[in-house]
Design an enzyme around this catalytic site. Structure first.
Site, PDB file in Angstrom:
ATOM      1  N   PRO A  99     102.174 -16.138 -95.998  1.00 20.38           N
ATOM      2  CG  PRO A  99     100.154 -17.047 -95.278  1.00 20.38           C
ATOM      3  CD  PRO A  99     101.257 -16.139 -94.842  1.00 20.38           C
TER       4      PRO A  99
ATOM      5  CD  GLU B 275     105.618  -7.573-109.211  1.00 25.88           C
ATOM      6  OE1 GLU B 275     104.646  -7.192-108.548  1.00 25.88           O
ATOM      7  OE2 GLU B 275     105.779  -7.306-110.412  1.00 25.88           O
TER       8      GLU B 275
ATOM      9  CD  GLU C 102     105.034  -4.029-106.098  1.00 25.22           C
ATOM     10  OE1 GLU C 102     103.865  -4.120-105.711  1.00 25.22           O
ATOM     11  OE2 GLU C 102     105.581  -4.889-106.818  1.00 25.22           O
TER      12      GLU C 102
ATOM     13  CD  GLU D 296     100.378  -5.158-105.402  1.00 23.02           C
ATOM     14  OE1 GLU D 296     100.558  -6.332-105.775  1.00 23.02           O
ATOM     15  OE2 GLU D 296     100.760  -4.176-106.048  1.00 23.02           O
TER      16      GLU D 296
END
Length: 711
Positions: A192, A484, A502, A508
């Site tokens: 989520p 991203e 990434e 992270e």
């Protein structure tokens, strides 16, 4: 010539399109067969020795508004070739790479007067297969739209599968390990914490996809040289163990807009009966074009620290003031009242510069330096950042002067907020600003839904954007690290300034979500890293995050031991490695930090000594231009003992081995920061005994005794 012979000859000629074309790899490890099915559909199959890798699998490209290349085809030409060459990467895991393959190119033709043609080119290596679709220049196929691609990878059995759900906009999911027949919503881990999720289908998975067959074959499916085309996901037929390509659509539902002559990316299948050989395969790199850059002297692999982790652990923030209704070019930023938690302030950045200079780290990343962060979260806005306006407490000129005086470089940060049209408009000014202020590297980010609205992170439009970013930064001698982003496909060979991505669930996530389970780092090298380096941001020493903010970080921690964080610098390859923790975490443990200071980021040789996806990896690497070796060993949640022969060391040479190991009572959950350091003299005949704690690891440096100050 009698009538019976003529009839036989005509029959043979008529059946030629269905005859199989067969190709063997250079040393006959692999065999490929191509043939047309009964209705003229192209198929291929692949075997490893006597074992079937892929059953007959169809090849098809559907074209919008005209007949597709899926059936009714005939073979009009076949060509064969072979190559055996060696090339040197600008940076990488090895000094030289051998590119050795045999090739088969099959030209297919549609029925009818247009006679449109498609060529399928296969390259068969000893470690796998690459193939792509090519559209030659021809009168009746010029501009066209790909409606779909239906490439099949039909497996011979129900394989053990390491997978994340197919999604057009994120690859930051947790991995599941199931049988291929069990892929689906029931076994999809809940995530989520990922803000933008656009699942492909309930039975879709992403590539690189790692599989292990019941008869012991390790199979990896991905793609190479993704240019001007959308990324490929795979749809799983749970009952038949078949996989079919699914391309990322654009806002209209189309998959790709092409103009002949052109070609698709390579579809890749890496296969071996030994797991370490999958990790050392260079097939994907070999299928990419050589470097487009003539001068690469300015490209420098490096280690860095940054104003970054302190925001993730709630010590500071990216934004400068708590205000609403910000407009980028209509706000008086000097008049805003700061909230006092802004991390990218001049004094704090100087602290990181001092730390980098003291410890021999080349650069400092600074996030949150530029105006606009106040009006981003939750807003699907066109203009959030301009990439040239600093906050009032970030003195660009002073920090340029101060960093230069310390021989440290600053790394720029460009968070696009997903508004890529805005970023493309501002690229020239942003890169000029970097050059004017001494920046030669940039980290970009694409958090959020993409603008143009309706486009996806993995679509053709964004695929082209990422290449444009690499090209434009290269033209200005700037290195780039994209977060991203679309998952890598080896394009760092073509654009060696593209140091890292990434494009997966990084370290992270341990700071503010359910985190990454201990097995995560034993899967990533077999999946995400197959296409290229990952900026995973290892090196967290303060494992229990309540230390930084007891209220905000209650119960949160990194799901490894401290020693495993060190080992990741070896097992997770990147030419851009971050010492990700806060400086004070390293200052409290200078003995362990020594490994981060020592470990290189560029290598002459890499040997994967043992590996099993999802369980363990032990890797040894030789430093660029030095007789120094570094070893990393990691495990999943299970403790592990291992005996590692040091045969990779130079025969006859003595080395001082400094071993950074888990403490005797270490455990990723119960006692993660327990470690021990020991030194010993070894040579190529020695055997190193490793004891890895649950979720743990070991890191080792090997330096010649004379270089280490010993006789």
């Amino acid at each position: 010539m009698n009538r019976a012979f003529l009839t036989l000859a005509a029959t043979l000629l008529a059946s030629l399109p269905t005859l199989s074309q067969r190709l063997h790899s250079p040393t006959n490890k692999l065999a490929l067969s191509f043939q047309l099915g009964p209705t003229g559909e192209p198929t291929y199959q692949l075997s490893f020795g006597s074992k079937t890798v892929l059953k007959p699998s169809r090849l098809a490209v559907l074209v919008q508004g005209q007949p597709g290349f899926e059936k009714g085809l005939t073979v009009v030409k076949t060509d064969s070739a072979q190559a055996d060459e060696t090339w040197a990467p600008v940076w990488g895991e090895v000094k030289q790479i051998r590119n050795r393959y045999k090739e088969l190119a099959v030209t297919l033709q549609q029925p009818g007067p247009e006679k449109r043609q498609l060529r399928v080119r296969f390259r068969l290596f000893d470690d796998g297969l690459g193939f792509r679709y090519e559209f030659p220049e021809q009168p009746n196929l010029k501009y066209f739209t790909v409606q779909d691609e239906r490439t099949e990878f039909n497996l011979a059995a129900d394989c053990k599968t390491f997978w994340i759900r197919g999604d057009y906009d994120t690859n930051e999911y947790l991995y599941a390990t199931t049988k291929l027949s069990e892929v689906g919503p029931k076994n999809t881990p809940s995530t989520p914490e990922i803000g933008v999720q656009v699942p492909v289908a309930p039975n879709a998975v992403q590539t690189p996809l790692m599989l292990k067959s019941p008869d012991g074959l390790y199979i990896n499916i991905h793609e190479a040289a993704l240019v001007n085309y959308p990324a490929m996901s795979l749809l799983v037929d749970n009952a038949r163990f078949d996989l079919t390509s699914q391309l990322t659509p654009d806002a209209t539902g189309a998959k790709a807009y092409l103009q002949a002559p052109c070609h698709t990316p390579w579809r890749t299948v890496v296969v071996s009966d030994k797991a370490p050989e999958v990790l050392t395969s260079k097939l994907i790199l070999n299928l990419n074009e050589p470097s487009k850059l003539q001068d690469v002297s300015w490209i420098t692999p490096q280690k860095y620290v940054g104003v970054w982790w302190e925001m993730h652990v709630n010590r500071s923030s990216w934004d400068y003031a708590k205000v609403n209704n910000i407009k980028l070019n209509q706000t008086d930023w000097q008049a805003l009242k700061p909230h006092g938690r802004h991390g990218a302030n001049t004094a704090n950045v100087k602290r990181y510069i001092d730390f980098a200079a003291k410890n021999g780290l080349q650069s400092v990343l600074v996030e949150g330096w530029n105006v606009g962060w106040e009006d981003w979260y939750g807003n699907w806005k066109e203009e959030v950042f301009d990439f040239v306006t600093p906050y009032p407490d970030f003195d660009v000129q002073e920090l340029q002067r101060y960093a230069a005086s310390k021989n440290v470089k600053l790394i720029m940060h460009h968070e696009t907020s997903g508004s890529v049209t805005n970023y493309e408009r501002r690229m020239p000014a942003a890169y000029q600003f970097m050059q004017d202020h001494g920046y030669d590297a940039v980290k970009t980010g694409y958090v959020g839904r993409i603008i143009p609205r309706g486009e996806h992170h993995d679509g053709q439009w964004m695929s082209n954007h990422f290449v444009r970013a690499a090209e434009q930064t290269a033209a200005r001698r700037i290195m780039i690290n994209m977060h991203e982003s679309i998952r890598p496909t080896g394009l760092h060979r073509t654009y060696p300034n593209w140091l890292a991505n990434e494009a997966a669930r990084g370290n992270e996530f341990n700071a503010w979500s359910q985190g990454n389970p201990p097995e995560h780092e034993t899967i990533l090298p077999f999946t995400r890293l197959m296409g290229g380096p990952m900026d995973y941001t290892p090196g967290i020493f303060q494992i229990k995050l309540e230390h930084w903010n007891p209220t905000a970080n209650k119960g949160r921690q990194v799901h490894t031991t401290l020693a495993k964080q060190l080992a990741l610098y070896v097992t997770m390859y990147s030419p851009l490695q971050m010492a990700a923790d806060l400086p004070e975490a390293y200052e409290q443990r200078p003995d362990a930090f020594q490994f981060i200071k020592d470990v290189p980021v560029d290598w002459d040789d890499t040997q994967v000594l043992e590996a099993e996806p999802g369980d363990y990896i032990t890797t040894a690497r030789k430093a660029k231009g030095k007789d120094e070796w570094y070893l990393g060993a990691i495990t999943d949640e299970q403790a592990r003992q291992s005996r590692v022969p040091l045969t990779f060391l130079t025969p006859g040479q003595k080395y001082v081995a400094t071993v950074y190991a888990d403490g005797k009572t270490a455990d990723w959950e119960k006692n993660p920061m327990s470690y021990q350091i020991r030194r010993m003299t070894v040579d190529s005949k020695s055997v190193l005994k490793l004891q890895l704690a649950p979720g743990g690891g070991t890191a080792v440096s090997f330096k010649p005794t004379k270089a280490a100050g010993f006789r």
